[in-house]
Design an enzyme around this catalytic site. Sequence first.
Site, mmCIF file in Angstrom:
data_model
loop_
_atom_site.group_PDB
_atom_site.id
_atom_site.type_symbol
_atom_site.label_atom_id
_atom_site.label_comp_id
_atom_site.label_asym_id
_atom_site.label_seq_id
_atom_site.Cartn_x
_atom_site.Cartn_y
_atom_site.Cartn_z
ATOM 1 C CE1 TYR A 127 -2.454 -1.520 -10.269
ATOM 2 C CE2 TYR A 127 -0.569 -0.422 -11.272
ATOM 3 C CZ TYR A 127 -1.401 -0.617 -10.182
ATOM 4 O OH TYR A 127 -1.179 0.082 -9.033
ATOM 5 C CG HIS B 193 -5.841 -0.727 -9.106
ATOM 6 N ND1 HIS B 193 -5.642 -1.191 -7.828
ATOM 7 C CD2 HIS B 193 -6.335 -1.769 -9.815
ATOM 8 C CE1 HIS B 193 -6.002 -2.464 -7.766
ATOM 9 N NE2 HIS B 193 -6.426 -2.841 -8.963
ATOM 10 C CG HIS C 277 -7.406 -1.521 -4.882
ATOM 11 N ND1 HIS C 277 -6.101 -1.132 -4.724
ATOM 12 C CD2 HIS C 277 -7.508 -2.735 -4.265
ATOM 13 C CE1 HIS C 277 -5.457 -2.076 -4.044
ATOM 14 N NE2 HIS C 277 -6.282 -3.041 -3.758
ATOM 15 C CB CYS D 27 -6.269 2.541 -4.448
ATOM 16 S SG CYS D 27 -6.012 2.036 -6.150
ATOM 17 C CE LYS E 53 -3.717 -1.504 -0.623
ATOM 18 N NZ LYS E 53 -2.503 -1.461 -1.365
#
Length: 135
Positions: free
Chosen positions: A39, A10, A115, A123, A121
């Site tokens: 995380y 990420h 991710h 990410c 996304k």
Amino acid sequence: MRRISELIIHCTATFADQRVTVADITRWHKQRGWHTIGYHYLIDQAGNIFPGRPENQSGAHCLNHNAHSIGIAYCGGLDANGNPADTRTPAQKAALIRLLTELKHRYPHATIHSHRDFAPKACPCFDATTEYAHL
Ligand SMILES: [Zn+2]
């Protein structure tokens, strides 16, 4: 210990030069209703690797993948205009390789993913799956 089959990369979706600490992210994630940082590791721009949530606890970083994965975030991911960008410093890139190599040693069957492989996304704003395929 949980069975770990995925290492998921990420970004923190913060500005390239923005200082972000484990304490900051813990505060943000608690505001989302989680009990602590989502995380397991955070890597700052200087390449320091900070532990977040303990590895033996499921993270909160990737829907439907948390139970069997470890979440690793680098600080950054946004350019000066707030658009998604690969803002990793050379020190962050080196630290990511170091951490992933160590995790692969401990979890040899785990695969490395972005991710964005699992969610609509940007990410982590680079193709971690391809970049780390050799690890
Ligand atoms: Zn992410």
